[in-house]
Design an enzyme around this catalytic site. Structure first.
Site, PDB file in Angstrom:
ATOM      1  N   THR A   1       3.407  -4.383   0.712  1.00  0.00           N
ATOM      2  CA  THR A   1       3.756  -4.159  -0.688  1.00  0.00           C
ATOM      3  C   THR A   1       2.499  -3.901  -1.513  1.00  0.00           C
ATOM      4  O   THR A   1       1.605  -4.744  -1.565  1.00  0.00           O
ATOM      5  CB  THR A   1       4.484  -5.395  -1.246  1.00  0.00           C
ATOM      6  OG1 THR A   1       5.658  -5.646  -0.465  1.00  0.00           O
ATOM      7  CG2 THR A   1       4.858  -5.210  -2.706  1.00  0.00           C
ATOM      8  N   GLU A   2       2.426  -2.714  -2.134  1.00  0.00           N
ATOM      9  CA  GLU A   2       1.271  -2.317  -2.957  1.00  0.00           C
ATOM     10  C   GLU A   2      -0.054  -2.576  -2.234  1.00  0.00           C
ATOM     11  O   GLU A   2      -1.062  -2.907  -2.842  1.00  0.00           O
ATOM     12  CB  GLU A   2       1.295  -3.045  -4.303  1.00  0.00           C
ATOM     13  CG  GLU A   2       2.551  -2.804  -5.126  1.00  0.00           C
ATOM     14  CD  GLU A   2       2.788  -1.346  -5.487  1.00  0.00           C
ATOM     15  OE1 GLU A   2       1.869  -0.539  -5.302  1.00  0.00           O
ATOM     16  OE2 GLU A   2       3.900  -1.025  -5.945  1.00  0.00           O
ATOM     17  N   LEU A   3      -0.016  -2.451  -0.906  1.00  0.00           N
ATOM     18  CA  LEU A   3      -1.200  -2.565  -0.042  1.00  0.00           C
ATOM     19  C   LEU A   3      -1.860  -3.939  -0.107  1.00  0.00           C
ATOM     20  O   LEU A   3      -3.070  -4.069   0.109  1.00  0.00           O
ATOM     21  CB  LEU A   3      -2.228  -1.467  -0.374  1.00  0.00           C
ATOM     22  CG  LEU A   3      -1.700  -0.026  -0.376  1.00  0.00           C
ATOM     23  CD1 LEU A   3      -2.852   0.953  -0.546  1.00  0.00           C
ATOM     24  CD2 LEU A   3      -0.920   0.287   0.894  1.00  0.00           C
TER      25      LEU A   3
END
Length: 477
Positions: free
Chosen positions: A145-147
């Protein structure tokens, strides 16, 4: 030769409807279906479908030399299946080209990697199954999630069998190092790390349509010149975008789709090749280890996790939600488990951010609420009703240790019952075989016919054996 890897992210949460305090205990449906339908349909029309068509054209016109990767959250994939099924067909067409790699991520774009390792692993497996069943491809590379990434998360990713992971090229972690190399995780040496080049990504996402930018307008040949001018020893340039950047934040009239179509031609002239994450990690060695003791992400200026855990409102909501993770894992209520998935989406906590300046403006632009406090109040009302439903199934009077003991007992009993059922089935099968053999044996024996001369004797002897002689009467005195 330079390698360029494009990454496109598709994610949409299930948005919550306005849920009042008086709805708690009375209304168990939390979602704004009209908003979900309107937003996903609009984005598909202006962004997802045109971008998929653009990528297909780029692959076709370059004879398969253009390659890229896409990640789709489970909640987005479900909404596309429900509201825009033709977009699923486009994604399948991209998968069938063999030039597009689909990445693994968390099902609901959640923060489970920061809060609950077991839930994180379960979510990733759920996402992998959905991607495999829907698109026919098994993901090999992971993008959280979002890196979001740190050393502890690296061990979890590696334990699930992934050999490569995409994360943010955060300056405070890299220091003097370049993001244009392959690294390996300090805590999981078998896991290779691919880092985003934030500058070159932002040149398209943020500045392509910015007249105040010194390099405006940006052309495809200029962009490829910048990549070609990078030091020769730098291995790969990872460019990470949200797919709705193309067509939504950068409308079609800005020329963004024409810009993308022109990239393969100018890349070929400069000996630049496009590749996928799996190809990069298969053919390139890591230049060194990268240690990330504290979580990083691709969001906000700080590149940390303060976008979701930066204030007391967010931390309180996360604590209440993941405090019942073990209890939810015990239940078999399909609706309750579905709500558990949807309430984990990181977007709900993103809307609660109280940041100021540029970060605050970005949070406010995406939020459907008037303020972070309104987002918190609405979410907590929904969560309160959800917790009541969990309490009805597993009361708080039972502590977590007792729940774990019960769960272990249930699992042991289930495995024991399964073993006994197999044993019973085996015994039944063996009994049926024995009965069949016993019934078949008399039918197989042949009775020999007696000789002609001995036929009468044979008959008499047969009668003698069958009919016993009567006992002799005693003579009367």
């Amino acid at each position: 030769m330079k390698n360029v890897c494009f990454y496109f992210k598709i994610h949409q949460p299930y948005r919550l409807k306005r849920y009042r305090f008086f709805d708690i205990g009375n209304d168990h449906y939390y979602y704004d279906d009209f908003a979900d339908d309107e937003i996903i349909s609009r984005l598909a029309e202006v962004s997802y479908l045109p971008m998929c068509d653009t990528l297909l054209e780029m692959i076709k016109e370059s004879n398969g030399s253009f390659k890229c990767s896409i990640s789709v959250s489970g909640t987005a994939l479900e909404q596309l299946q429900q509201y825009v099924p033709e977009c699923i067909d486009k994604l399948r067409a991209l998968a069938q080209t063999g030039c597009v790699e689909f990445l693994s991520t968390t099902f609901s774009h959640s923060l489970a990697s920061l809060e609950d390792p077991e839930e994180f692993i379960r979510e990733v497996k759920l996402e992998n199954d959905l991607i495999t069943n829907t698109l026919g491809i098994k993901p090999k590379t992971f993008a959280n999630t979002e890196l979001i990434y740190d050393d502890d998360i690296a061990m979890l990713i590696s334990s699930m069998g992934f050999k490569s992971c995409l994360t943010a090229g955060a300056k405070h972690v890299l220091g003097w190092k370049s993001p244009n190399y392959v690294y390996k995780a300090a805590t999981a040496p078998s896991l290779k790390l691919l880092l985003t080049n934030d500058k070159l990504s932002d040149d398209i996402a943020r500045n392509f349509n910015n007249p105040a930018w010194p390099e405006y307008p940006l052309n495809a040949d200029t962009y490829m010149d910048w990549i070609a001018a990078l030091p020769e020893e730098e291995q790969v340039v990872n460019l990470y975008f949200s797919m709705d950047t193309f067509g939504s934040f950068l409308p079609a009239n800005t020329g963004i789709f024409q810009f993308m179509r022109a990239l393969p031609r100018f890349a070929a002239e400069r000996n630049i090749v496009f590749t996928t994450p799996s190809e990069v990690t298969a053919k390139m060695k890591a230049v060194g280890e990268l240690s990330v003791p504290y979580p990083i992400s691709d969001i906000d200026e700080a590149r940390d996790v303060s976008a979701w855990k930066g204030n007391d409102l967010q931390r309180e909501a996360l604590s209440k939600l993941y405090g019942v993770a073990e209890r939810v894992s015990l239940c078999t209520d399909r609706r309750l488990k579905q709500d558990w998935e949807y309430l984990q989406s990181s977007d709900h906590f993103y809307y609660m951010s109280t940041k100021n300046m540029a970060d605050g403006a970005s949070h406010a632009a995406f939020s459907p609420y008037d303020s972070p406090f309104a987002a918190f109040t609405n979410y907590m009302n929904v969560l309160a009703d959800f917790l009541v439903r969990v309490e009805e199934q597993y009361p708080e009077s039972i502590d977590n240790e007792e729940l774990n003991s019960l769960l272990l007992t249930i699992r042991n009993q289930a495995s024991e019952i399964s073993a006994l059922n197999k044993e019973v089935s085996t015994l039944r099968a063996n009994n049926i075989e024995e009965l069949t053999v016993v019934e078949e044996k008399p039918a197989k024996k042949s009775v020999k016919a007696p000789a002609k001369g001995n036929s009468v004797k044979a008959e008499k002897s047969t009668k003698a054996t069958k009919e016993p002689k009567p006992a002799k009467k005693k003579a009367a005195k």
